[in-house]
Design a protein around this motif. Structure first.
Motif, PDB file in Angstrom:
ATOM      1  N   LYS A 116      -7.239   2.393   4.447  1.00 47.42           N
ATOM      2  CA  LYS A 116      -5.897   2.430   3.845  1.00 47.42           C
ATOM      3  C   LYS A 116      -4.855   2.287   4.956  1.00 47.42           C
ATOM      4  O   LYS A 116      -5.106   2.643   6.108  1.00 47.42           O
ATOM      5  CB  LYS A 116      -5.691   3.780   3.154  1.00 47.42           C
ATOM      6  CG  LYS A 116      -6.609   3.996   1.971  1.00 47.42           C
ATOM      7  CD  LYS A 116      -5.777   4.425   0.755  1.00 47.42           C
ATOM      8  CE  LYS A 116      -6.573   4.391  -0.517  1.00 47.42           C
ATOM      9  NZ  LYS A 116      -7.749   5.291  -0.457  1.00 47.42           N
ATOM     10  N   SER A 117      -3.691   1.809   4.583  1.00 45.29           N
ATOM     11  CA  SER A 117      -2.629   1.631   5.576  1.00 45.29           C
ATOM     12  C   SER A 117      -2.389   2.869   6.413  1.00 45.29           C
ATOM     13  O   SER A 117      -2.271   2.804   7.634  1.00 45.29           O
ATOM     14  CB  SER A 117      -1.321   1.300   4.879  1.00 45.29           C
ATOM     15  OG  SER A 117      -1.248  -0.047   4.660  1.00 45.29           O
ATOM     16  N   LYS A 118      -2.297   4.007   5.734  1.00 47.51           N
ATOM     17  CA  LYS A 118      -2.031   5.276   6.432  1.00 47.51           C
ATOM     18  C   LYS A 118      -3.134   5.565   7.448  1.00 47.51           C
ATOM     19  O   LYS A 118      -2.863   5.969   8.575  1.00 47.51           O
ATOM     20  CB  LYS A 118      -1.962   6.424   5.420  1.00 47.51           C
ATOM     21  CG  LYS A 118      -0.575   6.660   4.854  1.00 47.51           C
ATOM     22  CD  LYS A 118       0.179   7.688   5.710  1.00 47.51           C
ATOM     23  CE  LYS A 118       1.643   7.841   5.349  1.00 47.51           C
ATOM     24  NZ  LYS A 118       2.421   6.612   5.193  1.00 47.51           N
ATOM     25  N   GLU A 119      -4.381   5.324   7.014  1.00 48.16           N
ATOM     26  CA  GLU A 119      -5.510   5.584   7.915  1.00 48.16           C
ATOM     27  C   GLU A 119      -5.448   4.669   9.135  1.00 48.16           C
ATOM     28  O   GLU A 119      -5.658   5.099  10.267  1.00 48.16           O
ATOM     29  CB  GLU A 119      -6.840   5.373   7.183  1.00 48.16           C
ATOM     30  CG  GLU A 119      -7.061   6.347   6.041  1.00 48.16           C
ATOM     31  CD  GLU A 119      -8.269   5.972   5.158  1.00 48.16           C
ATOM     32  OE1 GLU A 119      -8.919   6.895   4.662  1.00 48.16           O
ATOM     33  OE2 GLU A 119      -8.534   4.763   4.971  1.00 48.16           O
ATOM     34  N   LYS A 159       2.886   4.427  -2.046  1.00 48.61           N
ATOM     35  CA  LYS A 159       2.843   5.116  -3.346  1.00 48.61           C
ATOM     36  C   LYS A 159       3.964   4.567  -4.219  1.00 48.61           C
ATOM     37  O   LYS A 159       5.014   4.168  -3.723  1.00 48.61           O
ATOM     38  CB  LYS A 159       3.055   6.620  -3.132  1.00 48.61           C
ATOM     39  CG  LYS A 159       1.941   7.263  -2.334  1.00 48.61           C
ATOM     40  CD  LYS A 159       1.502   8.574  -2.995  1.00 48.61           C
ATOM     41  CE  LYS A 159       0.283   9.131  -2.309  1.00 48.61           C
ATOM     42  NZ  LYS A 159       0.551   9.412  -0.855  1.00 48.61           N
ATOM     43  N   ASP A 180       0.795  -1.215   0.000  1.00 48.83           N
ATOM     44  CA  ASP A 180       0.000   0.000   0.000  1.00 48.83           C
ATOM     45  C   ASP A 180       0.842   1.287   0.000  1.00 48.83           C
ATOM     46  O   ASP A 180       0.420   2.296   0.518  1.00 48.83           O
ATOM     47  CB  ASP A 180      -0.915  -0.040   1.245  1.00 48.83           C
ATOM     48  CG  ASP A 180      -2.122   0.861   1.075  1.00 48.83           C
ATOM     49  OD1 ASP A 180      -2.290   1.410  -0.022  1.00 48.83           O
ATOM     50  OD2 ASP A 180      -2.879   1.018   2.054  1.00 48.83           O
ATOM     51  N   ARG A 197     -10.550  -2.480   5.789  1.00 56.43           N
ATOM     52  CA  ARG A 197     -10.715  -1.795   4.515  1.00 56.43           C
ATOM     53  C   ARG A 197     -10.139  -0.390   4.510  1.00 56.43           C
ATOM     54  O   ARG A 197     -10.132   0.281   3.498  1.00 56.43           O
ATOM     55  CB  ARG A 197     -12.199  -1.725   4.157  1.00 56.43           C
ATOM     56  CG  ARG A 197     -12.671  -3.077   3.690  1.00 56.43           C
ATOM     57  CD  ARG A 197     -13.868  -2.966   2.804  1.00 56.43           C
ATOM     58  NE  ARG A 197     -14.757  -4.078   3.097  1.00 56.43           N
ATOM     59  CZ  ARG A 197     -16.036  -3.958   3.338  1.00 56.43           C
ATOM     60  NH1 ARG A 197     -16.601  -2.770   3.313  1.00 56.43           N
ATOM     61  NH2 ARG A 197     -16.758  -5.011   3.597  1.00 56.43           N
TER      62      ARG A 197
END
Ligand code: ADP
Ligand code: MG
Length: 700
Positions: A529-532, A362, A360, A527
């Motif tokens: 995102k990794s950052k979240e 960039k 996940d 579900r």
């Protein structure tokens, strides 16, 4: 037609393409596969109990014919009970089948059948004996079909709509036409020593024992045929393990130096706390392995919260100080990110360079990380499966650490190992594996155990409670929060489904608005995102969130010592080990911690036993034993791993004595010299199957 072990099951009479497909789904493609599908029970159909001689309370097999039957429907609850009366030469027997609607119109007077079950005094009719829900099988017109009566009859687990009887017929056909010579890889000396039958004899006897065989011995899987098949399954795998160990001990890996002052200092410098005795001992074992030229192959077992991470970091420190890289692989992004965070906290101040590789990321960031791994700039690389991808190349990989290794297939571990040249390997698990199983699954790994918790830990107080009591649970949560503590609330699903399970998102809404309007409530699920996810966990760690609503994604990796309450809704839906892992999110600090298992008032015995085990003990090893017993080894490790090991017949738990025996014999045979005739013959006759086993043993 003569049938060989490699004949495909489709060619058996009565099997046909449709049934063959069903069998194949179960992994039964050839006659050999089918013959390794063993009966789970045997029935003595030589000696039937005459109805007149039935003793209430006893298990018995009766051969009888149908007299009459009728279905009784109760108005309340729509329950249906089928009443059946059968007779033999000696008398009549009454049977009741609950939910017996399916029997209506299926049984006709005069039909012959075999019934098996426990006979009891009929509570409705004093003096009468009855059977409730007996197993039964219809018989043909006469006893000519000798696979069904007049012998000890094997009973199989039905496969989809293929009944026990159909399985039996297919197997009967196979064994009665089986070619006279089939290969027997087991060394003759062993066969003689243990009085094992040949492979052919064993396969025949296990499905169609002689009428004189002892049914109890058969039913306890201890007939000579059982003993042989069980032994050999363990034996072949242990041979692979023994060979692999031998090869490994001669390999040259990296001999890390550990005795320089600089390294000792580095090890001390990073320690954030005083290690426990167990941590020290285990690190000593690992350091010794690292120093030795032969590659380390070690399993580190330690219950949730026992402090494995710091041991892994210390090992990484040695390796990095020696100019090599360490890869740390974790099964989930959450766990990988959390490890990366701790590594940055603990190792970065010492000047070590840490990178995190997960899918996940960039594109540009990922590329940069991969580049730093390639040049060796990244010294500790933490990641998920993303580490296994082809474009990830290490400059000098010296140590592979796999956390929560039971979540990975063995071949994945091997992929990571191949990114270095004989790197040292440390696998860590919080599933304290009973010794029985670790010998099978990790036959060639050395083991270290952290059997001591960090100081000040208190046992988590666990209670089973029900939906009706939730208001009190929420009150308790509020009290704990008022004292500065934090809580987790776990749900099995993310969004509401037909199953009527409470879902994390909906409950998050409700809890934050209705139950805890004055508190900050967080939401974590797979579900995001990794950052979240990282942000949610970070807020919780910093104490900015009081209550964290989550799915099981927190099962591994979240380490917030201030959290002291764990509420698990629908707890009966989770497996025992999983509940133990989830519960392990609390009790990580010095405070008293609590776990509430919310479950229906009424539940099945197994579910109840699972929950009660957690109430009774916090000891992971004990919990694993119970879990293994309740689920069986296939489920415990996931059927795939179990199948990978080639265990069809043997059950490491039940057959432990044979495992030990097989291990001893296998090591003895290999020590005689891997060029020995017996060994070569054995490897040859196992053919491609051998390759598979050996490959598995290679990665442990
Ligand atoms: P696990 O074995 O489950 O991976 P961790 O390594 O995450 O356990 O450790 C659990 C918690 O205990 C962490 O907060 C860690 O910092 C702490 N801890 C580990 N070892 C010690 C110790 N010797 N003294 C005090 N705290 C410790
Ligand atoms: Mg851990």
């Amino acid at each position: 037609m003569t049938i060989s072990l490699t004949t495909e099951v489709t060619y058996l009479k009565g099997v046909g393409p449709q049934r063959a497909a069903k069998l194949q789904e179960r992994g039964l493609r050839t006659v050999e596969d089918l013959l390794l599908y063993l009966p789970f029970r045997y029935e003595d159909r030589v000696h039937f109990t005459p109805i007149a001689e039935i003793v209430p309370g006893s298990l018995c097999t009766v051969k009888a014919e149908v007299l009459d039957g009728n279905l009784v429907r109760f108005r309340r609850g729509g329950q249906q009970v089928y009443h059946l009366t059968v007779k033999d030469g000696s008398g009549k027997l009454h049977c009741r089948f609950f939910h017996g609607g399916y029997l209506e119109g299926r049984l006709r007077p005069g039909q012959r059948m075999v019934l098996y079950g426990k006979a009891d005094a009929d509570p409705n009719r004093p003096g009468r004996t009855e059977m409730v829900n007996p197993e039964f099988e219809m018989l043909g017109e006469n006893d000519a079909d000798s696979s069904e009566v007049g012998r000890i009859v094997p009973i199989y687990e039905a496969i989809g709509n293929i009944s026990s009887r159909m399985v039996r017929r297919a197997i009967f056909q196979a064994v009665t036409n089986l070619e006279t010579q089939i290969p027997d890889p087991l060394p003759p000396a062993l066969r003689e020593r243990y009085h094992f039958p040949s492979r052919r004899e064993a396969l025949l006897a296990i499905h169609f024992p002689a009428a004189t065989d002892n049914v109890e011995t058969l039913n306890s899987f201890r007939s000579p045929a059982h003993q042989r098949l069980i032994f050999e399954e363990f034996f072949y795998y242990q041979i692979a393990v023994a060979l692999r160990r031998r090869t490994a001990s001669r390999q040259t890996g990296i001999a890390f130096s550990i005795r320089q002052d600089r390294i000792r200092q580095a090890l001390k410098r990073i320690l954030p706390f005083k290690p426990t005795g167990a941590q020290k001992r285990v690190l000593g074992e690992i350091a010794e392995d690292l120093e030795r030229a032969a590659p380390m192959n070690r399993l580190l077992v330690g219950d949730v919260g026992s402090g494995k991470t710091i041991v892994a970091f210390e090992a990484a420190t040695i390796v990095i100080e020696n100019g090599y890289q360490t890869a740390l692989m974790a099964p989930t992004e959450i766990l990988a990110s959390q490890h990366a965070l701790s590594a940055r906290r603990i190792l970065q101040p010492a000047g070590y360079r840490i990178d995190l590789l997960i899918s996940d990321l960039k594109f540009a960031e990922k590329k940069a990380v991969i580049e730093r791994i390639r040049t060796g700039e990244a010294q500790l690389v933490v990641g998920t499966h993303a580490l296994l991808e082809g474009d990830v190349e290490f400059a000098r990989l010296g140590l592979v650490i796999v956390d929560e290794q039971h979540r990975f297939g063995v071949l994945q571990r091997k992929r990571l190992m191949e990114k270095g040249q004989q790197p040292d390997v440390l696998v860590m698990t919080a599933t304290p594996i009973p010794r029985t199983l670790s010998m099978t699954i990790y036959g060639e790994l050395d083991q270290s155990v952290i059997d001591e918790m960090p100081p000040g830990r208190q046992a988590i107080e666990t209670r089973v409670t029900s939906e009706e009591n939730l208001a009190r649970v929420w009150l308790f949560v509020r009290e704990q929060v008022a004292r500065g503590r934090q809580a987790y609330v776990v749900y099995p699903v993310i969004e509401e489904s037909k199953l009527e399970l409470k879902a994390a998102i909906a409950e998050y809404e409700r809890l934050s608005k209705v139950e805890f309007p004055e508190l900050t409530v967080g939401l974590l699920h797979g579900r995001l995102k990794s950052k979240e996810k990282e942000e949610v966990i970070e807020k919780f760690r910093q104490g900015k969130t009081a209550v964290l609503v989550s799915t099981t994604v927190i099962e591994v990796g979240v380490d917030v010592p201030n959290a002291s309450v764990m509420v698990i809704e629908h707890a009966a839906r989770f497996g025992l080990s999983q509940l133990h892992q989830l519960r392990g999110r609390v009790g990580r600090g010095a405070d008293r911690s609590f776990c509430f298992l919310v479950a229906p008032r009424k539940m099945g015995n197994t579910a109840r036993e699972r929950l009660e085990t957690l109430v009774r003990t916090n000891n992971g090893a004990e919990i694993a034993e119970v879990d293994l017993r309740l689920r069986g080894p296939g489920d415990f490790f996931g059927t795939r791993q179990h199948g990978e090991l080639g265990l069809h017949v043997a059950n490491p738990l039940r057959d432990f004595q044979f495992l030990e025996m097989a291990r001893r014999e296998a090591f003895a045979l290999v020590d005689h010299g891997p060029d020995g005739e017996d060994l070569q013959r054995l490897i040859k006759s196992l053919g491609s199957e051998w390759q598979r086993r050996y490959q598995l043993a290679t990665v442990g």
